[in-house]
Design a protein around this motif. Structure first.
Motif: not given
Lengths: 170, 398
Positions: B353-358
């Protein structure tokens, strides 16, 4: 405990349909248009202010709104007060039909009552956001000036935006 | 009394509408189409969206065997899914590199070398539009070995999205490093060479940047004569086009640069992660509580490897000082820094997974972009997943 009788200053407003309303100064000052007028004409406070663009039905609702919000603001801020304000605003708008909302917006715009105007604008946005294009045209009184081909082209380009539309209820 | 609302009131109503409604409203009439596509309205709508922090979403990227998928989630207690985004692109390499995401646009990089063959895409998933950027036209390379690092951000002074490309190469017998900086402006649809003197810090190897407070931040380092390192944070202000340096906590300054990584902390500051393997795997996280104030560096997390299992990967921050982690090779969890409780969010992906951002939904590229529907669906991903599947549509249109 005796209470001194405090004389609250009243301002008289006359609506388009010739009704006169006496309102407390504090409420009249919520109408920026009137506040500005008094700032510039301090001697005019005894006069009756004519509001040729506002009906009595509208002014009555607006006065109620301002009174209630002034009362909310007088209390200490808390999340429960915020909740009450939200509920009050929702109820204020819920039962009104589109024509009535538009009338209120025009009046709030004329009287320059920012908080009320913002709330009404948001309410309209919420009301129309999932409605059909035709509904939106009717609400704003707009003519469709696209040819059928042009309109079909825009819809085809943005098919996804036309999915999940609520049925018109008026 | 006319029932027609004045233009300024209509604008006030429209800027409060969600993007899907606005795109639909383009077909109300021609005047509205021009209005909704106008740069000033696009910008005013974005400002409205940014001013409502409760509506901000979180963008996640999941990797399965052969495809990548993007999801938007609410930043609430249950981490509810808002929607899956349709991903229409096919990369030449296994995956796109995600350069960054800012104010509703995502920047994707396809390919890495040589520089001229790299494709850069700006994508607005909320309105399904994209553009491919022109090539930077970096001419100095001529066969030299070089390093190219990208950063993505938004210039709030000019309401323009910008992409930064820092190219560095070794020149001369002394292997001096020559750095050139190029800046792309979406409004101008063009690159220009920036003449700001970049401090003599290398950012090679640090591909991840954090865009906060109008500046793209990387970790940078200098090499001393003794071969030792001096690390610091290098920021490039996208509006003033100037570099500035932020000092790191003392204990991080002379470590090996590759042990450090940077990420955004809350909406307006930065965090630095340190990973080392000397004594079993260890992970430390420092945040700059007050951006720019050196004394405000605070170590907020220290994880050590308990039983030979790999430590979680830190993905990023969500609200309420919670940290998103990837645990057990593919599951998403949220760690509350205050009470140290970790909660599995029930989302997992085979290959990570990658959290791209808000994320906020914006109309960026409505006036300039190509409809992604025009691309062949190479990924053949969930074609029906993003449509609401209800085909009631509109029956009217007399």
């Amino acid at each position: 405990m005796s209470m001194a009788a405090v004389e609250t200053k009243k301002i008289t407003l006359r609506t388009a349909d010739n009704h006169e309303f006496e309102v407390e100064e504090a409420i009249a000052m919520e109408f920026s248009t009137i506040k500005t007028f008094f700032d510039e004409n301090p001697d005019a406070s005894e006069d009756t202010i004519p509001l040729p663009n506002v009906t009595s039905k509208c002014l009555s609702a607006i006065i109620e709104y301002c009174k209630s919000h002034l009362a909310f603001r007088a209390r200490e801020t808390s999340s429960s007060i915020d909740e009450q304000v939200r509920t009050y605003d929702e109820e204020f708008v819920k039962a009104r039909d589109n024509e009535s909302l538009k009338e209120l917006i025009l009046a709030a715009n004329y009287l320059n009552i920012k908080a009320l105007l913002d709330m009404l604008n948001q309410a309209v946005a919420d009301r129309i956001k999932n409605k059909s294009v035709e509904y939106v045209r009717r609400f704003f009184g707009l003519e469709n000036d696209y040819t059928p081909e042009e309109e079909a082209a825009i819809r085809a380009e943005n098919e996804w935006a036309f999915e999940g539309v609520d049925p018109d209820d008026d | 009394m006319s029932d027609y609302l004045p233009q300024e009131v209509i604008l006030e109503i429209l800027r409060r509408l969600p993007v899907k409604s606005l795109v639909k409203c383009r077909s109300v009439c021609k005047a509205w189409n021009s209005l909704i596509k106008s740069p000033s309205f696009i910008s005013s709508h974005l400002q409205t969206a940014l001013s409502k922090p409760n509506d901000h979403l979180l963008l996640l990227r999941l990797f399965e065997n052969d495809k990548e998928s993007y999801f938007l989630h609410f930043d609430n207690d249950d981490f509810d899914e808002y929607k899956q985004l349709h991903f229409p692109f096919k990369s030449n390499s296994p995956w796109f590199r995600l350069v960054g995401s800012c104010n509703g646009l995502v920047c994707l990089q396809d390919g890495f070398f040589p520089l001229d063959s790299v494709e850069l895409i700006l994508w607005n998933p909320s309105i399904q539009k994209y553009i491919t950027l022109p090539k930077p036209g970096v001419t100095c390379l001529s066969g030299r070995a070089y390093n190219s690092t990208l950063g993505f951000g938004f210039d709030s002074r000019t309401n323009d999205y910008k992409l930064l490309n820092v190219v560095s190469m070794s020149v001369g017998e002394e292997a001096e490093t020559l750095t050139e900086v190029y800046l792309f402006s979406l409004d101008g649809n063009s690159w220009k060479r920036v003449t700001a003197i970049s401090p003599k810090y290398g950012i090679e190897g640090h591909e991840f940047s954090a865009f906060v407070n109008g500046a793209v931040h990387w970790l940078g380092y200098q090499r001393g004569k003794d071969g030792g390192f001096r690390n610091m944070v290098l920021g490039f202000d996208i509006s003033t086009e100037k570099f500035n340096v932020i000092r790191l906590p003392e204990s991080l300054v002379d470590l090996c640069p590759m042990d450090l990584s940077i990420m955004k902390y809350e909406e307006s500051s930065i965090a630095v992660l340190k990973r080392d393997w000397e004594d079993g795997e260890q992970l430390d996280m420092w945040v700059m509580k007050e951006y720019g104030v050196n004394e405000s560096w605070n170590k907020v997390l220290h994880l050590t490897d308990q039983s030979g299992e790999s430590l979680p990967r830190v993905l990023g921050f969500r609200k309420n000082r919670e940290v998103l982690l990837e645990v057990d090779g593919g599951e998403l969890a949220s760690l509350d820094l205050n009470c140290r409780q970790m909660e599995n969010l029930g989302i997992e992906a085979e290959a990570g997974l990658l959290f791209v951002g808000s994320y906020v939904e914006s109309l960026a590229l409505l006036d300039k972009g190509i409809d992604t529907g025009s691309l062949n669906d190479a990924n053949h991903v969930n074609d029906s997943s993003d449509s609401d599947a209800s085909n009631e549509g509109e029956s009217e249109m007399t």
